[in-house]
Design a protein around this motif. Structure first.
Motif, mmCIF file in Angstrom:
data_model
loop_
_atom_site.group_PDB
_atom_site.id
_atom_site.type_symbol
_atom_site.label_atom_id
_atom_site.label_comp_id
_atom_site.label_asym_id
_atom_site.label_seq_id
_atom_site.Cartn_x
_atom_site.Cartn_y
_atom_site.Cartn_z
ATOM 1 N N PHE A 318 0.495 7.438 -10.325
ATOM 2 C CA PHE A 318 -0.791 7.757 -9.721
ATOM 3 C C PHE A 318 -0.632 8.034 -8.225
ATOM 4 N N VAL A 319 0.128 7.188 -7.532
ATOM 5 C CA VAL A 319 0.325 7.399 -6.090
ATOM 6 C C VAL A 319 1.081 8.705 -5.843
ATOM 7 N N ALA A 320 2.074 8.973 -6.654
ATOM 8 C CA ALA A 320 2.807 10.234 -6.496
ATOM 9 C C ALA A 320 1.880 11.434 -6.652
ATOM 10 N N ASP A 321 0.889 11.307 -7.518
ATOM 11 C CA ASP A 321 -0.057 12.399 -7.746
ATOM 12 C C ASP A 321 -1.032 12.564 -6.587
ATOM 13 N N ILE A 322 -1.555 11.446 -6.064
ATOM 14 C CA ILE A 322 -2.622 11.575 -5.058
ATOM 15 C C ILE A 322 -2.107 11.805 -3.639
ATOM 16 N N LEU A 323 -0.913 11.294 -3.310
ATOM 17 C CA LEU A 323 -0.467 11.342 -1.911
ATOM 18 C C LEU A 323 -0.517 12.746 -1.304
ATOM 19 N N PRO A 324 -0.009 13.785 -1.988
ATOM 20 C CA PRO A 324 -0.055 15.119 -1.364
ATOM 21 C C PRO A 324 -1.465 15.701 -1.275
ATOM 22 N N LYS A 325 -2.424 15.109 -2.013
ATOM 23 C CA LYS A 325 -3.768 15.698 -2.101
ATOM 24 C C LYS A 325 -4.791 15.024 -1.190
ATOM 25 N N LEU A 326 -4.433 13.908 -0.564
ATOM 26 C CA LEU A 326 -5.393 13.184 0.262
ATOM 27 C C LEU A 326 -5.847 14.047 1.433
ATOM 28 N N ASP A 327 -7.166 14.086 1.663
ATOM 29 C CA ASP A 327 -7.726 14.984 2.668
ATOM 30 C C ASP A 327 -8.704 14.233 3.559
ATOM 31 N N ASP A 328 -9.532 14.967 4.289
ATOM 32 C CA ASP A 328 -10.458 14.332 5.230
ATOM 33 C C ASP A 328 -11.560 13.539 4.538
ATOM 34 N N ASN A 329 -11.731 13.727 3.227
ATOM 35 C CA ASN A 329 -12.723 12.945 2.483
ATOM 36 C C ASN A 329 -12.194 11.584 2.052
ATOM 37 N N PHE A 330 -10.926 11.315 2.323
ATOM 38 C CA PHE A 330 -10.282 10.072 1.895
ATOM 39 C C PHE A 330 -10.742 8.903 2.767
ATOM 40 N N TYR A 331 -11.265 7.863 2.111
ATOM 41 C CA TYR A 331 -11.802 6.706 2.831
ATOM 42 C C TYR A 331 -11.004 5.433 2.589
ATOM 43 N N GLY A 332 -9.851 5.535 1.920
ATOM 44 C CA GLY A 332 -9.005 4.361 1.811
ATOM 45 C C GLY A 332 -8.454 4.108 0.427
ATOM 46 N N TYR A 333 -7.354 3.341 0.394
ATOM 47 C CA TYR A 333 -6.628 2.985 -0.822
ATOM 48 C C TYR A 333 -6.311 1.487 -0.778
ATOM 49 N N ALA A 334 -6.343 0.851 -1.947
ATOM 50 C CA ALA A 334 -5.857 -0.524 -2.078
ATOM 51 C C ALA A 334 -5.345 -0.720 -3.494
ATOM 52 N N GLY A 335 -4.307 -1.562 -3.644
ATOM 53 C CA GLY A 335 -3.754 -1.822 -4.968
ATOM 54 C C GLY A 335 -2.940 -3.096 -5.006
ATOM 55 N N TRP A 336 -3.443 -4.165 -4.361
ATOM 56 C CA TRP A 336 -2.637 -5.390 -4.292
ATOM 57 C C TRP A 336 -3.192 -6.507 -5.162
ATOM 58 N N ASN A 337 -2.260 -7.286 -5.706
ATOM 59 C CA ASN A 337 -2.523 -8.511 -6.459
ATOM 60 C C ASN A 337 -3.540 -8.272 -7.580
#
Length: 427
Positions: A318-337
């Protein structure tokens, strides 16, 4: 806005993560006690010094309090400590004058029941009897070969903490939350949660993220959220270490954060993408795999991402897919615990970034750099492969893939609790 913030302990997710989130709004002044006053894996917080520090503060608009810190000296001491009920009550009486005339958001944990024979965060006897105590609780008591003195000690600690939680119901908090930490579907802790609810209390699945969700609640900005599950047909499945479905966990965190869930995408201010799992949540470090889409079409309006396909780390595909596509509409990511930990983090990020008064984009970049390096690079890759002692060189390839967020200064790594479960990333 001036906020007095008392964390659970001194871990990065409890101490530095709230500061990193609050830093996105320069109008927020987040005041925390010196880190050395707080507890850790083996040390109890210096409660007297924390109270003296609170006394020294000028007026705060809001207080966000971990009651476990102020009553027991931290989350782990709340399970390990042998103080009497009267000793804990006397500490709470000393706290009361600090609350008068203040807007106070507080939370206390419902004592967890770990389902393994691992005593790092429990009493010594957990190394031999932990699984059987969990089974005894899960089955509602009954026949057991647990030695009577151990069972008596465990049940006495539960009763003490439960009595303290009932005591909080008679105190004047604007918001009081009882957190269900590492919860199963049944057990003494679930029974206690139901009783607290019957007495008028509010319970939420989770623990470490609750102060972050309360930080979000303190920012009084109306924000409408549309929730988009990557696996919508499986949103009724229950995450590891939780007792409610992933959809109910999302709803509970949204409600506590003071956000509004809407069911019409066009009405929403922001889209919350939840990368959920098929059938059962995975956990990479435990070798538990799960199926999932691994891909996501990003919206053409503001969005944030809660990655909960796995517990304790990101979904690599999932991260490999989204990383190149993140743009100015991106408001944050979290994936811990746990799922709740992830959700509380991302909702606080949304509330501060979207609802803040004076936005600081460099602080947002720092926050995202830390989350991707921790949740994705470290937890889902370095730690999974058992490569933890000196990770600086191992992290460099991941740093290079995050050039959009990389600072000009160097990045350092440490293990604040001398174990691989949490890493501290210092920018």
């Amino acid at each position: 806005m001036k906020i007095c913030f008392i964390p659970i302990d001194n871990r990065p997710v409890c101490y530095t993560l709230p500061k990193d989130i609050a830093a996105m709004d320069e109008n927020i002044e987040l005041l925390l006690p010196p880190r050395e006053y707080l507890g850790d894996l083996t040390k109890t917080a210096q409660i007297d010094k924390i109270l003296d520090w609170m006394k020294s503060l000028s007026n705060c608009d809001v207080m966000i309090l971990s009651l476990d810190t102020l009553a027991y000296g931290g989350l782990i001491p709340s399970r390990r400590g042998n103080e009497t009920l009267d000793e804990i009550k006397s500490r709470i009486e000393r706290l009361k004058p600090f609350l008068e005339g203040k807007k106070v958001y507080a939370f206390s944990s419902i004592m967890r029941i770990s389902n393994n024979n691992y005593n790092e965060e429990e009493k010594e006897y957990w190394s031999e009897w932990g699984e059987k105590i969990f089974a005894y609780s899960y089955n509602g008591g009954g026949e057991t070969d647990i030695p009577q003195e151990i069972l008596d000690d465990y049940l006495a600690a539960r009763k003490r903490n439960f009595e303290i939680n009932k005591m909080y119901l008679n105190m004047n908090f604007d918001t009081l939350i009882f957190s269900k930490d590492d919860c199963a579907e049944r057990g003494f802790n679930v029974d206690e949660a139901r009783e607290l609810e019957r007495l008028g209390g509010i319970t939420k699945t989770g623990a470490d993220e609750i102060p972050l969700t309360l930080l979000a609640r303190a920012i009084e900005k109306a924000i409408k959220v549309f929730v988009e599950f990557t696996e919508p047909e499986y949103k009724d499945r229950i995450s590891n270490y939780e007792d409610v479905s992933i959809e109910k966990s999302v709803e509970g965190q949204i409600e506590l954060a003071g956000l509004t869930r809407v069911f019409n995408r066009d009405e929403a201010d922001i889209i919350l993408i939840v990368n959920n799992f098929i059938e059962k949540q995975g956990e990479l470090v435990m070798g538990w795999t799960t199926r999932g889409r691994g891909k996501c079409k990003l919206p053409d309006k503001p969005y944030a991402i809660a990655d909960v396909r796995y517990a304790n780390g990101a979904d690599n595909d999932f991260v490999a897919d989204i990383l190149p596509k993140l743009d100015d509409n991106f408001y944050g990511y979290a994936g811990w615990n746990t799922s709740a930990n992830t959700l509380g983090t991302i909702l606080a990020t949304i509330k501060v970034k979207y609802g803040g008064g004076k936005y600081n984009h460099e602080a947002f970049k720092k926050l995202q750099m830390v989350r991707f390096l921790d949740d994705w690079a470290y937890q889902a890759n370095i730690r999974v492969n058992g490569q933890t002692p000196d990770i600086k060189d191992l992290m460099k390839p991941f740093e290079e893939r995050l050039t959009k967020y990389k600072p000009t200064s160097s990045i350092m790594y440490s293990y604040p609790w001398n174990r691989s479960f949490e890493v501290e990333i210092i920018l």
